[in-house]
Scaffold this active site. Structure first.
Site, PDB file in Angstrom:
ATOM      1  N   LYS A 189      -6.659 -38.777   8.331  1.00 15.56           N
ATOM      2  CA  LYS A 189      -7.888 -38.635   9.122  1.00 15.56           C
ATOM      3  C   LYS A 189      -7.550 -38.107  10.510  1.00 15.56           C
ATOM      4  CE  LYS A 189     -11.471 -41.793   8.563  1.00 15.56           C
ATOM      5  NZ  LYS A 189     -11.966 -43.196   8.595  1.00 15.56           N
TER       6      LYS A 189
HETATM    7  C1  E4P Z   1     -15.108 -44.348   7.947  1.00 17.31           C
HETATM    8  O1  E4P Z   1     -14.431 -43.431   7.546  1.00 17.31           O
HETATM    9  C2  E4P Z   1     -15.402 -44.556   9.373  1.00 17.31           C
HETATM   10  O2  E4P Z   1     -14.246 -44.636  10.120  1.00 17.31           O
HETATM   11  C3  E4P Z   1     -16.251 -45.792   9.557  1.00 17.31           C
HETATM   12  O3  E4P Z   1     -17.237 -45.817   8.562  1.00 17.31           O
HETATM   13  C4  E4P Z   1     -16.838 -45.886  10.958  1.00 17.31           C
HETATM   14  O4  E4P Z   1     -17.767 -46.920  11.003  1.00 17.31           O
HETATM   15  P1  E4P Z   1     -18.351 -47.509  12.372  1.00 17.31           P
HETATM   16  O5  E4P Z   1     -19.199 -46.470  13.008  1.00 17.31           O
HETATM   17  O6  E4P Z   1     -19.166 -48.687  11.915  1.00 17.31           O
HETATM   18  O7  E4P Z   1     -17.192 -47.891  13.226  1.00 17.31           O
END
Ligand code: E4P
Length: 230
Positions: A85
């Site tokens: 990522k």
């Molecule tokens: C997933 O890939 C994301 O990092 C995650 O869903 C972010 O979620 P949040 O906005 O609740 O931190």
């Protein structure tokens, strides 16, 4: 459509894997911190082995682009189903798309994350990202409409034949799930507690209770009839 689990909790991953529901897992540094995972390499290897060959997204933790590249290469060497990522920009607003391109060009799959707009999503696709993470909850926080952005992005990707898959993350409501799924997201990454909510319905419980009770009564009546006949 694929469903990923947005967690690093092994027991939750096993639970939903055993029910045939999940096609992958995503994590980020905040999820790992919240779930108590302190050794990134050990946690990532454990989850990636458990779900193999399904993909596990692991996020780099740096603002420096060279350091992102280094971490990305290292993470991907741990197991072949690890997807790296990379945020679309760093915390200072510097584009990280060059990192996306370089990793993808060397055969490493990238999930270009923290995208909050159609414009960011289309740039991530142009840079060659395998996945583009659009953050539903955070888009709503800023007054945006996540389903509308997902719909536009999906139409655009199809129009120009881009390979990137949209992952909807940052799910905060059952509405986020239903609306972005209907808008054409390729993948939804869902926190375990929302999968439990999604499968549940109080009227289904009531319906099943009614059938179980009536089934028992019917069985008791049958036993009585057999007794009388003897
Ligand atoms: C997933 O890939 C994301 O990092 C995650 O869903 C972010 O979620 P949040 O906005 O609740 O931190």
């Amino acid at each position: 459509m694929e469903i990923f689990l947005d967690t690093s909790k092994v027991e939750e991953i096993e639970k939903w894997l055993n029910q045939g529901i999940i096609d992958g897992v995503t994590t980020n540094p905040s999820i790992l911190l919240k779930d108590g995972s302190r050794d990134l390499k050990a946690s990532a290897k454990k989850i990636a082995s458990l779900i193999h060959p399904r993909p596990l997204s692991v996020e780099v933790c740096a603002n420096d682009l060279k350091e992102m590249l280094r971490q990305g290469r290292e993470f991907s060497s741990w197991l072949d189903n690890i997807v790296v990522k990379i945020p679309v920009i760093n915390e200072y607003g510097t584009s990280c798309l060059g990192v996306v391109k370089e990793l993808e060009n060397s055969g490493i799959k990238v999930n270009c994350t923290a995208c909050l707009s159609f414009g960011q999503a289309l740039l991530a696709a142009k840079a060659g990202a395998s996945y583009i993470s659009l953050f539903a909850g955070r888009i709503s926080d800023e007054g945006g409409d996540p389903a509308d952005i997902v719909r536009k992005t999906k139409v655009w990707l199809d129009m120009w034949n881009y390979k990137s898959k949209i992952i909807v993350g940052s799910i905060r409501t059952i509405g986020d799930i239903q609306q972005t799924a209907a808008a054409g997201a390729h993948v939804l990454t869902i926190p375990p507690e929302f999968l439990s909510k999604l499968v549940d319905h109080k009227y289904t419980r009531f319906t099943v209770q009614q059938f179980v009770n009536d089934g028992k009564k019917a069985l008791e009546a049958e036993v009585e009839l057999v007794k009388v006949a003897q």
